[in-house]
Design a protein around this motif. Structure first.
Motif, PDB file in Angstrom:
ATOM      1  N   LYS A   1       6.973 -32.067  42.741  1.00  0.00           N
ATOM      2  CA  LYS A   1       7.555 -31.124  43.426  1.00  0.00           C
ATOM      3  C   LYS A   1       9.205 -31.490  43.688  1.00  0.00           C
ATOM      4  O   LYS A   1       9.904 -30.431  43.853  1.00  0.00           O
ATOM      5  N   GLU A   2       9.473 -32.469  44.120  1.00  0.00           N
ATOM      6  CA  GLU A   2      10.664 -32.924  44.477  1.00  0.00           C
ATOM      7  C   GLU A   2      11.634 -32.736  43.198  1.00  0.00           C
ATOM      8  O   GLU A   2      12.848 -32.157  43.293  1.00  0.00           O
ATOM      9  N   LYS A   3      11.192 -33.100  42.092  1.00  0.00           N
ATOM     10  CA  LYS A   3      11.940 -32.748  40.746  1.00  0.00           C
ATOM     11  C   LYS A   3      12.130 -31.391  40.480  1.00  0.00           C
ATOM     12  O   LYS A   3      13.390 -30.991  40.187  1.00  0.00           O
ATOM     13  N   LEU A   4      11.135 -30.465  40.645  1.00  0.00           N
ATOM     14  CA  LEU A   4      11.191 -29.228  40.267  1.00  0.00           C
ATOM     15  C   LEU A   4      12.103 -28.576  41.363  1.00  0.00           C
ATOM     16  O   LEU A   4      12.943 -27.624  41.025  1.00  0.00           O
ATOM     17  N   LEU A   5      12.043 -28.886  42.761  1.00  0.00           N
ATOM     18  CA  LEU A   5      12.887 -28.317  43.398  1.00  0.00           C
ATOM     19  C   LEU A   5      14.553 -28.744  43.523  1.00  0.00           C
ATOM     20  O   LEU A   5      15.022 -27.651  43.526  1.00  0.00           O
ATOM     21  N   LYS A   6      14.693 -29.912  42.955  1.00  0.00           N
ATOM     22  CA  LYS A   6      15.955 -30.208  42.598  1.00  0.00           C
ATOM     23  C   LYS A   6      16.704 -29.648  41.464  1.00  0.00           C
ATOM     24  O   LYS A   6      17.872 -29.403  41.310  1.00  0.00           O
ATOM     25  N   TYR A   7      15.700 -28.895  40.472  1.00  0.00           N
ATOM     26  CA  TYR A   7      16.172 -28.528  39.092  1.00  0.00           C
ATOM     27  C   TYR A   7      15.647 -27.186  39.001  1.00  0.00           C
ATOM     28  O   TYR A   7      14.700 -26.987  38.418  1.00  0.00           O
ATOM     29  N   PRO A   8      16.341 -26.124  39.507  1.00  0.00           N
ATOM     30  CA  PRO A   8      15.654 -24.640  39.157  1.00  0.00           C
ATOM     31  C   PRO A   8      15.206 -24.423  37.863  1.00  0.00           C
ATOM     32  O   PRO A   8      14.447 -23.323  37.624  1.00  0.00           O
ATOM     33  N   ASN A   9      15.857 -24.891  36.720  1.00  0.00           N
ATOM     34  CA  ASN A   9      15.483 -24.380  35.463  1.00  0.00           C
ATOM     35  C   ASN A   9      14.492 -25.423  34.908  1.00  0.00           C
ATOM     36  O   ASN A   9      14.148 -25.156  33.786  1.00  0.00           O
ATOM     37  N   ALA A  10      13.759 -26.316  35.616  1.00  0.00           N
ATOM     38  CA  ALA A  10      12.938 -27.492  35.179  1.00  0.00           C
ATOM     39  C   ALA A  10      11.397 -26.633  35.083  1.00  0.00           C
ATOM     40  O   ALA A  10      11.093 -25.689  35.694  1.00  0.00           O
ATOM     41  N   MET A  11      10.839 -27.079  33.854  1.00  0.00           N
ATOM     42  CA  MET A  11       9.297 -26.643  33.930  1.00  0.00           C
ATOM     43  C   MET A  11       8.477 -27.866  34.140  1.00  0.00           C
ATOM     44  O   MET A  11       8.899 -28.849  34.603  1.00  0.00           O
ATOM     45  N   VAL A  12       7.197 -27.463  34.390  1.00  0.00           N
ATOM     46  CA  VAL A  12       6.022 -28.384  34.581  1.00  0.00           C
ATOM     47  C   VAL A  12       5.511 -28.675  33.259  1.00  0.00           C
ATOM     48  O   VAL A  12       5.164 -28.060  32.305  1.00  0.00           O
ATOM     49  N   GLY A  13       5.480 -30.017  32.785  1.00  0.00           N
ATOM     50  CA  GLY A  13       4.981 -30.505  31.681  1.00  0.00           C
ATOM     51  C   GLY A  13       5.371 -32.053  31.284  1.00  0.00           C
ATOM     52  O   GLY A  13       6.167 -32.707  31.770  1.00  0.00           O
ATOM     53  N   GLU A  14       4.295 -32.476  30.656  1.00  0.00           N
ATOM     54  CA  GLU A  14       3.449 -32.175  29.816  1.00  0.00           C
ATOM     55  C   GLU A  14       2.171 -32.532  30.828  1.00  0.00           C
ATOM     56  O   GLU A  14       1.882 -33.617  31.049  1.00  0.00           O
ATOM     57  N   VAL A  15       1.239 -31.289  30.970  1.00  0.00           N
ATOM     58  CA  VAL A  15       0.106 -31.597  31.455  1.00  0.00           C
ATOM     59  C   VAL A  15      -1.036 -31.189  30.733  1.00  0.00           C
ATOM     60  O   VAL A  15      -0.929 -30.507  29.472  1.00  0.00           O
ATOM     61  N   GLY A  16      -2.108 -31.477  30.999  1.00  0.00           N
ATOM     62  CA  GLY A  16      -3.473 -30.938  30.478  1.00  0.00           C
ATOM     63  C   GLY A  16      -4.764 -31.660  30.461  1.00  0.00           C
ATOM     64  O   GLY A  16      -4.927 -31.930  31.335  1.00  0.00           O
ATOM     65  N   LEU A  17      -5.628 -31.375  29.516  1.00  0.00           N
ATOM     66  CA  LEU A  17      -6.962 -31.802  29.365  1.00  0.00           C
ATOM     67  C   LEU A  17      -7.066 -32.487  28.016  1.00  0.00           C
ATOM     68  O   LEU A  17      -6.441 -32.189  26.889  1.00  0.00           O
ATOM     69  N   ASP A  18      -7.918 -33.551  27.628  1.00  0.00           N
ATOM     70  CA  ASP A  18      -7.963 -34.372  26.814  1.00  0.00           C
ATOM     71  C   ASP A  18      -9.258 -35.128  26.676  1.00  0.00           C
ATOM     72  O   ASP A  18      -9.445 -36.077  27.576  1.00  0.00           O
ATOM     73  N   LYS A  19     -10.310 -34.653  26.153  1.00  0.00           N
ATOM     74  CA  LYS A  19     -11.561 -35.239  25.902  1.00  0.00           C
ATOM     75  C   LYS A  19     -11.646 -36.177  24.939  1.00  0.00           C
ATOM     76  O   LYS A  19     -12.625 -36.917  24.715  1.00  0.00           O
ATOM     77  N   SER A  20     -10.705 -36.668  24.080  1.00  0.00           N
ATOM     78  CA  SER A  20     -10.658 -37.550  23.146  1.00  0.00           C
ATOM     79  C   SER A  20     -10.162 -38.752  23.271  1.00  0.00           C
ATOM     80  O   SER A  20     -10.345 -39.796  22.670  1.00  0.00           O
ATOM     81  N   PHE A  21      -9.145 -38.743  24.188  1.00  0.00           N
ATOM     82  CA  PHE A  21      -8.284 -39.938  24.499  1.00  0.00           C
ATOM     83  C   PHE A  21      -9.268 -41.073  25.283  1.00  0.00           C
ATOM     84  O   PHE A  21     -10.028 -40.882  26.275  1.00  0.00           O
ATOM     85  N   ARG A  22      -9.004 -42.345  24.676  1.00  0.00           N
ATOM     86  CA  ARG A  22      -9.733 -43.400  25.418  1.00  0.00           C
ATOM     87  C   ARG A  22      -8.614 -44.349  25.800  1.00  0.00           C
ATOM     88  O   ARG A  22      -7.446 -44.514  25.271  1.00  0.00           O
ATOM     89  N   ILE A  23      -8.863 -45.136  26.986  1.00  0.00           N
ATOM     90  CA  ILE A  23      -7.912 -46.085  27.589  1.00  0.00           C
ATOM     91  C   ILE A  23      -7.757 -47.139  26.628  1.00  0.00           C
ATOM     92  O   ILE A  23      -8.562 -47.768  26.095  1.00  0.00           O
ATOM     93  N   ALA A  24      -6.378 -47.756  26.567  1.00  0.00           N
ATOM     94  CA  ALA A  24      -6.207 -48.754  25.818  1.00  0.00           C
ATOM     95  C   ALA A  24      -6.023 -50.068  26.429  1.00  0.00           C
ATOM     96  O   ALA A  24      -5.593 -50.164  27.507  1.00  0.00           O
ATOM     97  N   TYR A  25      -6.596 -51.218  25.507  1.00  0.00           N
ATOM     98  CA  TYR A  25      -6.472 -52.492  26.258  1.00  0.00           C
ATOM     99  C   TYR A  25      -4.919 -53.099  26.537  1.00  0.00           C
ATOM    100  O   TYR A  25      -4.680 -53.892  27.260  1.00  0.00           O
TER     101      TYR A  25
END
Length: 357
Positions: A126-150
């Protein structure tokens, strides 16, 4: 298909709507100044929010900043406050009672970050978005395939994968919190969806139902889209756009059907590339693919006198789409069944009675 880039006067009208140039260890000033297109530079985790900010501040005419947390890093975020210990957080997230994977988790936990509260994550974005009025939200999403790496990011590949994945229920809470922020601040979104087509479709329906016209004020880009062509045939959401990348989507021919089925006004192009110097050529590769499939002309020069829309080339069409994406404020789609019902309510038949009403 040609790999030769068109003149800069053509490329100047093109936007790479999704890329990750801050993943480079050292971004060359020479490369950034020579860029012929603009880049939507994505954030993903705790390390690169400031990097994207710095890149934008250095090259504001070349970069559109995007702030948010990627599902590959949602395991680092706690939904509970006060935040539990590192071991307790990851045990509750990854282990079922009596799990045989305790040894694997004991090996993984020391390599992972201390968890951070979701409220802190939203505050950062939120602080970043308010600082930059032309900024987008990203990258956000869902991922059922990803596994945590060692050897987790930012360690270079190859990465040895653990058996652990972030539960979709955990991912959904974090994603919806970021989408609520996007609606609140009227910011457009770049959305990742891998192995989660049905949950994504249900999410978009839920956002539409929960926020109504406020949801339609913003635009959402399904980046490197892997949703089926059937989803795009429905045209259910006026504010959802589709972008494709050669780097990701050309791994299968499904993207060609997506390009055919998508409303021409909601197509965008991206590179999804981690090297700024490659973004223009990678994005242009997808532009050529779109032009080939839709049978649109490819501009080799730029005429400032706008031609008849029926004669527009692919770059002019994508530029129009990007302008609409940025503008937001999309009209509600009224489906045929609703239109007929409204007409019936407005023009009752002669046979209607008080009991019918």
């Amino acid at each position: 298909m040609s790999t030769t880039l068109p003149p800069r006067e053509v490329l100047a009208h093109l936007v790479d709507v999704h890329c990750h140039p801050t993943e480079e260890l050292n971004i060359s000033d020479e490369v950034m100044r020579a860029l012929p297109i603009r880049l939507c530079s994505m954030s993903s985790n705790f390390d690169d929010q400031d990097k994207v900010e710095d890149l934008y501040n250095g090259y504001p005419d070349k970069v559109i900043p995007c702030f948010g947390f990627h599902p590959w890093f949602y395991h680092e975020i706690s939904l509970v406050e006060p935040v539990p210990s590192k071991e307790d957080h990851y045990r509750s997230l990854f282990l079922q009672p009596g799990s045989a994977k305790e040894g694997e988790l004991d090996r993984l936990v020391p390599l992972l970050r201390e968890p951070v509260a979701l409220s802190k994550v939203i505050q950062i974005v939120k602080e970043k978005l308010l600082k930059y009025p032309n900024a987008m939200v990203g990258e956000v999403g869902l991922d059922k395939s990803f596994r945590i790496a060692y050897n987790p990011y930012p360690a270079p590949p190859p990465r040895k994968l653990s058996p652990f994945s972030t539960p979709l229920s955990h991912q959904m809470v974090i994603l919806e919190a970021q989408l609520r922020l996007a609606v609140e601040l009227k910011r457009n979104v770049s959305l990742h969806s891998v192995g989660a087509q049905q949950p994504t479709v249900e999410l978009l329906q839920r956002m539409s139902q929960n926020y109504g016209k406020d949801w339609l004020r913003i635009s959402v880009d399904m980046h490197s889209c892997g949703l089926s062509a059937d989803v795009w045939k429905t045209k259910a959401h006026a504010n959802i756009f589709l972008s494709l990348s050669t780097a990701i989507n050309s791994r299968s021919d499904k993207h060609r059907q997506l390009i055919r089925e998508c409303d021409e006004h909601r197509l965008l192009a991206e590179s999804d590339y981690p090297e700024a110097g490659m973004c223009a050529s990678q994005t242009w590769s997808m532009v050529e693919t779109i032009a080939d499939i839709r049978q649109w002309p490819v501009e080799t020069e730029w005429d400032e006198k706008e031609p008849d829309p029926g004669n527009w080339g692919v770059v002019r069409r994508l530029e129009r789409n990007w302008a609409q994406f940025c503008k937001g404020d999309h009209p509600e789609i009224v489906h045929k069944s609703r239109r007929l019902r409204k007409q019936h309510e407005h023009y009752p038949s002669d046979e209607s009675t008080e009991e019918d009403e």
